[in-house]
Every structure is written in structure tokens, then in C-alpha cells.
Design a protein around this motif. Structure first.
Motif, PDB file in Angstrom:
ATOM      1  N   TRP A  12       0.828  -1.201   0.000  1.00 55.16           N
ATOM      2  CA  TRP A  12       0.000   0.000   0.000  1.00 55.16           C
ATOM      3  C   TRP A  12       0.866   1.257   0.000  1.00 55.16           C
ATOM      4  CZ3 TRP A  12      -0.774   4.514   2.366  1.00 55.16           C
ATOM      5  CH2 TRP A  12      -1.978   5.179   2.127  1.00 55.16           C
ATOM      6  N   LEU A  13       1.971   1.241   0.742  1.00 56.14           N
ATOM      7  CA  LEU A  13       2.873   2.393   0.743  1.00 56.14           C
ATOM      8  C   LEU A  13       3.488   2.609  -0.631  1.00 56.14           C
ATOM      9  CD1 LEU A  13       4.736   2.094   4.168  1.00 56.14           C
ATOM     10  CD2 LEU A  13       3.087   3.833   3.487  1.00 56.14           C
ATOM     11  N   ALA A  14       3.708   1.524  -1.365  1.00 54.55           N
ATOM     12  CA  ALA A  14       4.230   1.646  -2.724  1.00 54.55           C
ATOM     13  C   ALA A  14       3.206   2.346  -3.615  1.00 54.55           C
ATOM     14  CB  ALA A  14       4.567   0.265  -3.285  1.00 54.55           C
ATOM     15  N   PHE A  15       1.915   2.036  -3.417  1.00 60.18           N
ATOM     16  CA  PHE A  15       0.862   2.733  -4.155  1.00 60.18           C
ATOM     17  C   PHE A  15       0.872   4.221  -3.827  1.00 60.18           C
ATOM     18  CE2 PHE A  15      -3.312   4.644  -3.366  1.00 60.18           C
ATOM     19  CZ  PHE A  15      -3.733   4.831  -4.674  1.00 60.18           C
ATOM     20  N   ASN A  16       0.984   4.566  -2.543  1.00 60.97           N
ATOM     21  CA  ASN A  16       0.964   5.980  -2.170  1.00 60.97           C
ATOM     22  C   ASN A  16       2.200   6.704  -2.690  1.00 60.97           C
ATOM     23  OD1 ASN A  16      -0.706   7.886  -0.918  1.00 60.97           O
ATOM     24  ND2 ASN A  16       0.616   7.992   0.881  1.00 60.97           N
ATOM     25  N   GLU A  17       3.302   5.978  -2.806  1.00 62.25           N
ATOM     26  CA  GLU A  17       4.503   6.589  -3.392  1.00 62.25           C
ATOM     27  C   GLU A  17       4.270   6.921  -4.860  1.00 62.25           C
ATOM     28  OE1 GLU A  17       9.340   6.135  -3.375  1.00 62.25           O
ATOM     29  OE2 GLU A  17       8.087   4.604  -2.444  1.00 62.25           O
ATOM     30  N   ARG A  18       3.452   6.115  -5.509  1.00 62.43           N
ATOM     31  CA  ARG A  18       3.107   6.412  -6.909  1.00 62.43           C
ATOM     32  C   ARG A  18       2.330   7.722  -6.997  1.00 62.43           C
ATOM     33  NH1 ARG A  18       3.122   7.950 -10.978  1.00 62.43           N
ATOM     34  NH2 ARG A  18       2.482   7.119 -12.993  1.00 62.43           N
ATOM     35  N   VAL A  19       1.487   7.992  -6.015  1.00 61.19           N
ATOM     36  CA  VAL A  19       0.781   9.272  -5.959  1.00 61.19           C
ATOM     37  C   VAL A  19       1.787  10.416  -5.786  1.00 61.19           C
ATOM     38  CG1 VAL A  19      -0.915  10.641  -4.677  1.00 61.19           C
ATOM     39  CG2 VAL A  19      -1.284   8.185  -4.996  1.00 61.19           C
ATOM     40  N   LEU A  20       2.771  10.204  -4.925  1.00 64.57           N
ATOM     41  CA  LEU A  20       3.797  11.220  -4.703  1.00 64.57           C
ATOM     42  C   LEU A  20       4.608  11.459  -5.963  1.00 64.57           C
ATOM     43  CD1 LEU A  20       5.240  13.094  -2.716  1.00 64.57           C
ATOM     44  CD2 LEU A  20       6.631  11.155  -1.983  1.00 64.57           C
ATOM     45  N   GLN A  21       4.854  10.422  -6.731  1.00 69.20           N
ATOM     46  CA  GLN A  21       5.600  10.571  -7.980  1.00 69.20           C
ATOM     47  C   GLN A  21       4.875  11.487  -8.964  1.00 69.20           C
ATOM     48  OE1 GLN A  21       6.210   6.548  -9.309  1.00 69.20           O
ATOM     49  NE2 GLN A  21       7.890   6.152  -7.879  1.00 69.20           N
ATOM     50  N   GLU A  22       3.533  11.438  -8.940  1.00 67.36           N
ATOM     51  CA  GLU A  22       2.766  12.348  -9.795  1.00 67.36           C
ATOM     52  C   GLU A  22       3.000  13.796  -9.386  1.00 67.36           C
ATOM     53  OE1 GLU A  22       0.663  11.790 -12.564  1.00 67.36           O
ATOM     54  OE2 GLU A  22       1.818   9.925 -12.472  1.00 67.36           O
ATOM     55  N   ALA A  23       3.118  14.034  -8.076  1.00 63.91           N
ATOM     56  CA  ALA A  23       3.380  15.387  -7.596  1.00 63.91           C
ATOM     57  C   ALA A  23       4.798  15.835  -7.961  1.00 63.91           C
ATOM     58  CB  ALA A  23       3.184  15.454  -6.089  1.00 63.91           C
ATOM     59  N   MET A  24       5.712  14.884  -8.072  1.00 61.26           N
ATOM     60  CA  MET A  24       7.100  15.198  -8.397  1.00 61.26           C
ATOM     61  C   MET A  24       7.328  15.378  -9.896  1.00 61.26           C
ATOM     62  SD  MET A  24       8.769  12.392  -5.760  1.00 61.26           S
ATOM     63  CE  MET A  24      10.468  12.687  -6.249  1.00 61.26           C
ATOM     64  N   ASP A  25       6.379  14.938 -10.709  1.00 56.60           N
ATOM     65  CA  ASP A  25       6.506  14.974 -12.166  1.00 56.60           C
ATOM     66  C   ASP A  25       6.261  16.390 -12.680  1.00 56.60           C
ATOM     67  OD1 ASP A  25       6.515  14.614 -14.886  1.00 56.60           O
ATOM     68  OD2 ASP A  25       5.065  12.969 -14.893  1.00 56.60           O
ATOM     69  N   LYS A  80       9.757  -1.507   8.877  1.00 53.95           N
ATOM     70  CA  LYS A  80       9.838  -1.209   7.444  1.00 53.95           C
ATOM     71  C   LYS A  80       8.974   0.000   7.088  1.00 53.95           C
ATOM     72  CE  LYS A  80      10.918  -5.846   5.677  1.00 53.95           C
ATOM     73  NZ  LYS A  80      10.452  -6.949   4.792  1.00 53.95           N
ATOM     74  N   ILE A  81       7.774   0.042   7.680  1.00 50.45           N
ATOM     75  CA  ILE A  81       6.881   1.166   7.426  1.00 50.45           C
ATOM     76  C   ILE A  81       7.531   2.469   7.854  1.00 50.45           C
ATOM     77  CG2 ILE A  81       4.740   2.257   8.233  1.00 50.45           C
ATOM     78  CD1 ILE A  81       3.468  -0.525   8.254  1.00 50.45           C
ATOM     79  N   ASN A  82       8.138   2.479   9.018  1.00 51.12           N
ATOM     80  CA  ASN A  82       8.789   3.684   9.518  1.00 51.12           C
ATOM     81  C   ASN A  82       9.892   4.152   8.573  1.00 51.12           C
ATOM     82  OD1 ASN A  82       9.326   5.623  11.842  1.00 51.12           O
ATOM     83  ND2 ASN A  82      11.315   4.630  11.685  1.00 51.12           N
ATOM     84  N   ASP A  83      10.710   3.223   8.090  1.00 52.30           N
ATOM     85  CA  ASP A  83      11.802   3.579   7.179  1.00 52.30           C
ATOM     86  C   ASP A  83      11.267   4.153   5.866  1.00 52.30           C
ATOM     87  OD1 ASP A  83      13.542   2.635   9.085  1.00 52.30           O
ATOM     88  OD2 ASP A  83      13.810   0.675   8.153  1.00 52.30           O
ATOM     89  N   ILE A  84      10.215   3.511   5.329  1.00 53.83           N
ATOM     90  CA  ILE A  84       9.652   3.954   4.053  1.00 53.83           C
ATOM     91  C   ILE A  84       8.985   5.318   4.197  1.00 53.83           C
ATOM     92  CG2 ILE A  84       7.891   3.461   2.304  1.00 53.83           C
ATOM     93  CD1 ILE A  84       8.423   0.472   2.819  1.00 53.83           C
ATOM     94  N   VAL A  85       8.215   5.492   5.269  1.00 53.35           N
ATOM     95  CA  VAL A  85       7.492   6.748   5.460  1.00 53.35           C
ATOM     96  C   VAL A  85       8.465   7.907   5.671  1.00 53.35           C
ATOM     97  CG1 VAL A  85       5.966   7.998   7.040  1.00 53.35           C
ATOM     98  CG2 VAL A  85       5.366   5.698   6.284  1.00 53.35           C
ATOM     99  N   MET A  86       9.546   7.682   6.399  1.00 52.44           N
ATOM    100  CA  MET A  86      10.539   8.739   6.600  1.00 52.44           C
ATOM    101  C   MET A  86      11.146   9.172   5.269  1.00 52.44           C
ATOM    102  SD  MET A  86      10.673   9.629   9.762  1.00 52.44           S
ATOM    103  CE  MET A  86      12.243  10.483   9.828  1.00 52.44           C
ATOM    104  N   ARG A  87      11.442   8.210   4.419  1.00 53.20           N
ATOM    105  CA  ARG A  87      11.997   8.543   3.092  1.00 53.20           C
ATOM    106  C   ARG A  87      10.970   9.277   2.235  1.00 53.20           C
ATOM    107  NH1 ARG A  87      11.221   5.913  -1.316  1.00 53.20           N
ATOM    108  NH2 ARG A  87      10.627   3.973  -0.253  1.00 53.20           N
ATOM    109  N   GLN A  88       9.735   8.800   2.262  1.00 48.84           N
ATOM    110  CA  GLN A  88       8.686   9.453   1.487  1.00 48.84           C
ATOM    111  C   GLN A  88       8.438  10.877   1.967  1.00 48.84           C
ATOM    112  OE1 GLN A  88       5.257   6.889   1.692  1.00 48.84           O
ATOM    113  NE2 GLN A  88       5.967   5.568   0.037  1.00 48.84           N
ATOM    114  N   GLN A  89       8.489  11.077   3.276  1.00 48.38           N
ATOM    115  CA  GLN A  89       8.254  12.413   3.823  1.00 48.38           C
ATOM    116  C   GLN A  89       9.351  13.383   3.405  1.00 48.38           C
ATOM    117  OE1 GLN A  89       5.339  13.099   5.517  1.00 48.38           O
ATOM    118  NE2 GLN A  89       6.004  15.193   5.104  1.00 48.38           N
TER     119      GLN A  89
END
Length: 248
Positions: A12-25, A80-89
Motif C-alpha cells: 500500500w505504501l508503494a501505491f501511495n509513493e506512486r501518488v507522490l511521484q505524480e506530484a514530483m513529475d 519497514k513502514i517507519n523507514d519507508i514513510v521517513m523517506r517518502q516524507q
């Protein structure tokens, strides 16, 4: 089995990262990139309310039973969630900073309490007095007083206050930001008709902190906004309950 499947919360976090990628595009229109940032943030709030809260409750069950349902121990998934969320943030913060730079190119600026013109300062004082103040209730915090109840999904301002010549540590207060009643954004007056200056409601309140706490004589203030995200208290999945009953 754990070698062949990713826990669904990581997916699910990978899906939300895809949303973030749209903001970065940068090929995506600017107003849509801002919207994608909002979607990413709201998704993450809901993720912590439901999925992270569920994983923490699952840690109270027998490790072997829960590991079979989640493919990995909940404690490992949470790390794992904590590590991923920190990077995404971090990517979120970089993207928002870049977007603000692009907004400035279109003469749209996010103003804070520290970069207002004299005309805007007067406007913010008047706006606070006439629109905001009646909805602001500061709560002073004391070590011998229980923490006040804070509502889920509400936005708050944490305030530290002190006097310059004071030898004691700072005092603290909490203010709920009344965005539900007033609105989150305030359009400021400008001398350039093509320029749009926008101020967040929490910054309007921050600017007026000396007025709010004038009775106490504080002359130094520091403030940060934060949101409360509470456990949604949803039941654990049926497959977990079924497996737990079979094992016991």
C-alpha cells in the motif's frame, strides 16, 4: 511464504509513493501536483489510523499466529513502514519546496508571519480580531494537569512562550486551529494586482500570539502546527481471528 509475498501494508505504501511521484513529475500541471500532495498526505493519515494501528494491536497476539497472517512479524513490518514513510516524507518536503518556487514564478506566494509587508501586518491583525479570535481558545499546559482531549484529524498549534529576562524554562500552550469555521487559507492584500499572497491560518494565529497571551507578559514565542491522528479502532481482519481461533 514470506520470501514470495510482500505484506500488504508495504504494498500500500508503494501505491501511495506512486501518488507522490505524480506530484514530483514536472510534466503534470502545477495545480494538479499540489492536489496530488494533498491526496498523498490524506492517504497517509488514514493509513496510520487504520493499518498501523491494526499492526500495533496485532502485536498483542501470539507472534506465530500473526506472522502467518501478515507473512512477517508485525514488529518487523512496522519498522519497514517507519523507514519507508521517513523517506517518502523527505521527498514530500523537497517536492513542496520546489512547487512553492514554481508558484513564485507565477506570482503566487505562501507568506508566513516573518515576511509580511506593513500593509499585510495590519490586515492580519484586523482579520484576526474580526474573524479568527472568537474561535480561538488557548489551553495552557502544566505538568500537574492532564493533557487536554484533542480531536482526531484536527490541526493544532503547539506554542512555547517565555520572557527574555526569565531564568525559568518556557511555558507551553495548545491552540486548536479553527479551519473548519474560518477556512485554512487567507488571501492577503498586495500592491501588485497580478500577485497573489496566501497565508495559512496557523501562521495568522502565530503572528498574533503576542496579542493572544498579552496578559502574561511573554515576549518570546515559538510555534509549530501538528495534526492528531488517532487509532480508528477497527476490528482486526477476519482471517486473523479465524486463524487465531484454530490455533487455540
Amino acid at each position: 511464504m514470506s520470501l514470495h509475498f510482500n505484506p500488504r501494508d508495504i504494498t500500500w505504501l508503494a501505491f501511495n509513493e506512486r501518488v507522490l511521484q505524480e506530484a514530483m513529475d514536472e510534466n503534470v500541471p502545477l495545480h494538479l501536483r499540489i492536489r496530488f500532495l494533498g491526496i498523498f498526505s490524506n492517504n497517509l493519515d488514514e493509513f496510520f489510523r487504520v493499518r498501523v494501528a491494526g499492526l500495533k494491536r496485532a502485536m498483542d497476539f501470539k507472534e506465530k499466529v500473526i506472522a502467518e497472517s501478515f507473512y512477517q512479524p508485525p514488529s518487523k513490518i512496522l519498522q519497514k513502514i517507519n523507514d519507508i514513510v521517513m523517506r517518502q516524507q523527505q521527498n514530500f518536503d523537497k517536492t513542496w519546496k520546489k512547487i512553492q518556487g514554481e508558484m513564485a514564478e507565477h506570482k503566487v506566494f505562501i507568506k508566513t508571519s516573518k515576511n509580511l509587508t506593513a500593509k499585510q501586518k495590519e490586515f492580519v491583525r484586523t482579520y484576526f480580531d474580526e474573524v479568527v479570535e472568537s474561535n480561538v481558545i488557548p489551553i495552557l499546559l502544566h505538568e500537574n494537569t492532564p493533557m487536554p482531549y484533542m480531536r482526531d484529524k484536527s490541526l493544532y498549534l503547539g506554542v512555547a512562550m517565555r520572557k527574555k529576562d526569565w531564568q525559568y524554562s518556557s511555558n507551553y500552550a495548545i491552540i486548536e486551529i479553527p479551519s473548519r469555521f474560518v477556512g485554512r487559507f487567507v488571501l492577503l492584500p498586495t500592491d501588485d494586482p497580478e500577485e497573489k499572497d496566501v497565508m495559512l491560518l496557523e501562521d495568522v494565529i502565530t503572528f498574533n500570539l503576542p496579542h493572544i497571551f498579552s496578559y502574561f507578559g511573554y515576549d518570546e514565542f515559538a510555534a509549530n502546527a501538528f495534526k492528531v491522528t488517532k487509532d480508528a479502532e477497527l476490528d482486526l481482519d477476519n482471517d486473523i481471528r479465524i486463524q487465531f481461533c484454530r490455533k487455540n
